[in-house]
Design a protein around this motif. Structure first.
Motif, PDB file in Angstrom:
ATOM      1  N   LYS A   1       0.819  -1.224   0.000  1.00 31.57           N
ATOM      2  CA  LYS A   1       0.000   0.000   0.000  1.00 31.57           C
ATOM      3  C   LYS A   1       0.846   1.265   0.000  1.00 31.57           C
ATOM      4  O   LYS A   1       0.558   2.227  -0.712  1.00 31.57           O
ATOM      5  N   VAL A   2       1.933   1.268   0.812  1.00 31.14           N
ATOM      6  CA  VAL A   2       2.796   2.452   0.882  1.00 31.14           C
ATOM      7  C   VAL A   2       3.431   2.723  -0.475  1.00 31.14           C
ATOM      8  O   VAL A   2       3.421   3.854  -0.969  1.00 31.14           O
ATOM      9  N   MET A   3       3.957   1.662  -1.098  1.00 31.14           N
ATOM     10  CA  MET A   3       4.576   1.812  -2.418  1.00 31.14           C
ATOM     11  C   MET A   3       3.559   2.244  -3.451  1.00 31.14           C
ATOM     12  O   MET A   3       3.856   3.083  -4.322  1.00 31.14           O
ATOM     13  N   ARG A   4       2.352   1.697  -3.370  1.00 28.43           N
ATOM     14  CA  ARG A   4       1.295   2.063  -4.328  1.00 28.43           C
ATOM     15  C   ARG A   4       0.943   3.546  -4.209  1.00 28.43           C
ATOM     16  O   ARG A   4       0.817   4.248  -5.215  1.00 28.43           O
ATOM     17  N   ASP A   5       0.811   4.030  -2.979  1.00 26.63           N
ATOM     18  CA  ASP A   5       0.489   5.448  -2.771  1.00 26.63           C
ATOM     19  C   ASP A   5       1.603   6.352  -3.287  1.00 26.63           C
ATOM     20  O   ASP A   5       1.339   7.417  -3.865  1.00 26.63           O
ATOM     21  N   ILE A   6       2.849   5.925  -3.084  1.00 26.15           N
ATOM     22  CA  ILE A   6       3.993   6.721  -3.544  1.00 26.15           C
ATOM     23  C   ILE A   6       4.005   6.792  -5.075  1.00 26.15           C
ATOM     24  O   ILE A   6       4.192   7.853  -5.663  1.00 26.15           O
ATOM     25  N   ILE A   7       3.788   5.642  -5.729  1.00 27.63           N
ATOM     26  CA  ILE A   7       3.793   5.615  -7.200  1.00 27.63           C
ATOM     27  C   ILE A   7       2.669   6.489  -7.749  1.00 27.63           C
ATOM     28  O   ILE A   7       2.855   7.228  -8.722  1.00 27.63           O
ATOM     29  N   LYS A   8       1.494   6.423  -7.116  1.00 26.79           N
ATOM     30  CA  LYS A   8       0.370   7.261  -7.566  1.00 26.79           C
ATOM     31  C   LYS A   8       0.707   8.742  -7.434  1.00 26.79           C
ATOM     32  O   LYS A   8       0.387   9.547  -8.319  1.00 26.79           O
ATOM     33  N   ASP A   9       1.346   9.094  -6.313  1.00 27.07           N
ATOM     34  CA  ASP A   9       1.716  10.491  -6.105  1.00 27.07           C
ATOM     35  C   ASP A   9       2.750  10.940  -7.142  1.00 27.07           C
ATOM     36  O   ASP A   9       2.659  12.040  -7.696  1.00 27.07           O
ATOM     37  N   VAL A  10       3.741  10.079  -7.411  1.00 24.29           N
ATOM     38  CA  VAL A  10       4.761  10.386  -8.436  1.00 24.29           C
ATOM     39  C   VAL A  10       4.102  10.549  -9.799  1.00 24.29           C
ATOM     40  O   VAL A  10       4.417  11.475 -10.548  1.00 24.29           O
TER      41      VAL A  10
END
Length: 403
Positions: free
Chosen positions: A94-103
């Motif tokens: 989830k953390v990685m997914r949120d970061i990728i979405k933000d990027v």
């Protein structure tokens, strides 16, 4: 950058999506959502602290997978936004997914990929961002990402080997401590009560073990609190600047383990240096980045001093040779790399050589630790058992003591 909360529908399926997007203006946010095939139903600026970025630390394994997959997608000709959207959809973390979405949102809003990554320093360190930035400037992003993936895979492999080598002795030591405490607190007092009924003087080793058992049993909670306090105090101390300098200066000089720690730092230094030089990052910036990622304060200081000498016109090998933390073998190989104009290849060879030495040392250490731990357990547990049964061997003297 302002954040906007929106409600939108997918153009194909009509599915309603409620989320947030960051953009310079509301119009830019709507445009970014339209590019993602989303029809905006409602949108408003999110109220809260500005300038904050979401995301946190991610596991090295997740970062390796993300980098490798992104490199493959970019090399295949997919657009950056499309690649990031695909990776965000298939990432289970989830953390990685949120970061990728933000990027992805920031890239859609007009930021470069490296600028978007820079907003998440806990996930993407300065080395990662600098290499991506160099790849964007040189038009070699796919190649740079592939190199980054290889670098991260090598780092993850080495870290895994060190952890697995240390796991066995750590578990056995913890089990030995637990068994010893159990014997001292629960088993030995039972023997003590039996021997007290004899009313005779016990052998010295047995009496010492009885006294130790009584002390541990009486002050057990105090020992636990004191031990926990010492561990916490040590961990807190080595996080401070003087503590880190004290520990880093000594850990690379420890017998056996010090050599491994030193080689790990040197391997990280040479591999990072090789990756950044090959990516086209300026040498002074390279040394600043490497000094922050090497993992040892003493080596970090040496690299910063060497960076100043290089800025004055000295070669890399000459600047590093002034510091004993860098072995002469590495200095000679760097000198050869400078003379042939292939310093990046030479640095990679050094890191591969160091990795092999670390693996060999760890394998030898693991096979050596096993018999040492067996002997240790035999001496401690066996010694306690012998001490407790010693009065039984002298039962006649104890039951009918000499007058």
């Amino acid at each position: 950058m302002p954040s906007f909360v929106y409600v939108a529908r997918e153009t194909g399926s009509g599915r309603e999506i409620r989320s947030s997007v960051e953009a310079a203006t509301e119009q830019a946010a709507v445009a970014a959502l339209l590019n993602r095939n989303l029809l905006v139903v409602s949108i408003q600026e999110k109220v809260g602290k500005k300038g904050r970025t979401s995301g946190g630390k991610v596991a090295l394994a997740d970062l390796v997978i993300f980098t490798r997959q992104l490199a493959t997608m970019i090399d295949a000709g997919l657009a950056m936004v499309q690649s990031l959207q695909a990776l965000a959809d298939q990432t289970p973390n989830k953390v990685m997914r949120d970061i990728i979405k933000d990027v992805c949102t920031r890239v859609e809003g007009g930021d470069s990929f490296s600028e978007a990554l820079q907003k998440h320093p806990n996930a993407f360190n300065r080395l990662y961002v600098s290499m991506v930035g160099a790849g964007e400037k040189g038009g070699l992003l796919a190649e740079i990402l592939a190199r980054l993936a290889v670098y991260l895979e090598n780092t993850a492999r080495l870290r895994k080997k060190v952890k697995s080598a240390m796991m066995y002795p750590t578990v056995v030591t913890v089990v030995a401590i637990v068994i010893t405490i159990f014997l001292l607190v629960k088993v030995i007092p039972v023997f003590g009560d039996i021997y007290k009924g004899f009313g005779a003087e016990l052998p010295g080793p047995t009496q010492f073990l009885m006294n130790l058992s009584e002390t541990v049993k009486q002050y057990f909670l105090l020992f636990i609190i004191g031990g926990g306090g010492l561990v916490y105090g040590w961990l807190y101390f080595i996080k401070t600047k003087p503590g880190r300098e004290f520990w880093d200066a000594r850990r690379i000089k420890l017998p056996v383990f010090g050599a491994i720690a030193h080689k790990i730092c040197l391997a990280r230094f040479t591999r990072t240096l090789a990756s950044l030089i090959r990516s086209g990052v300026p040498i002074l910036e390279v040394l600043q980045i490497v000094s922050q990622t090497v993992g040892n304060v003493i080596m970090e200081k040496a690299i910063k001093v060497a960076s100043t000498d290089i800025e004055r016109g000295e070669s890399i090998s000459a600047a590093l040779s002034k510091h004993p933390v860098f072995p002469s073998m590495i200095i000679r190989m760097i000198t050869a790399g400078e003379q042939t104009g292939k310093i990046d290849s030479m640095l990679e060879r050094i890191s591969d050589f160091l990795d092999e030495e670390i693996e060999t040392t760890l394998a030898g250490l693991t096979s050596l630790i096993e018999p040492i731990l067996i002997v240790f357990l035999g001496v401690v547990i066996g010694g306690m058992v012998i001490c407790m049964f010693l009065p039984i061997f002298k039962m006649a003297e104890i039951v009918t003591p000499k007058r």
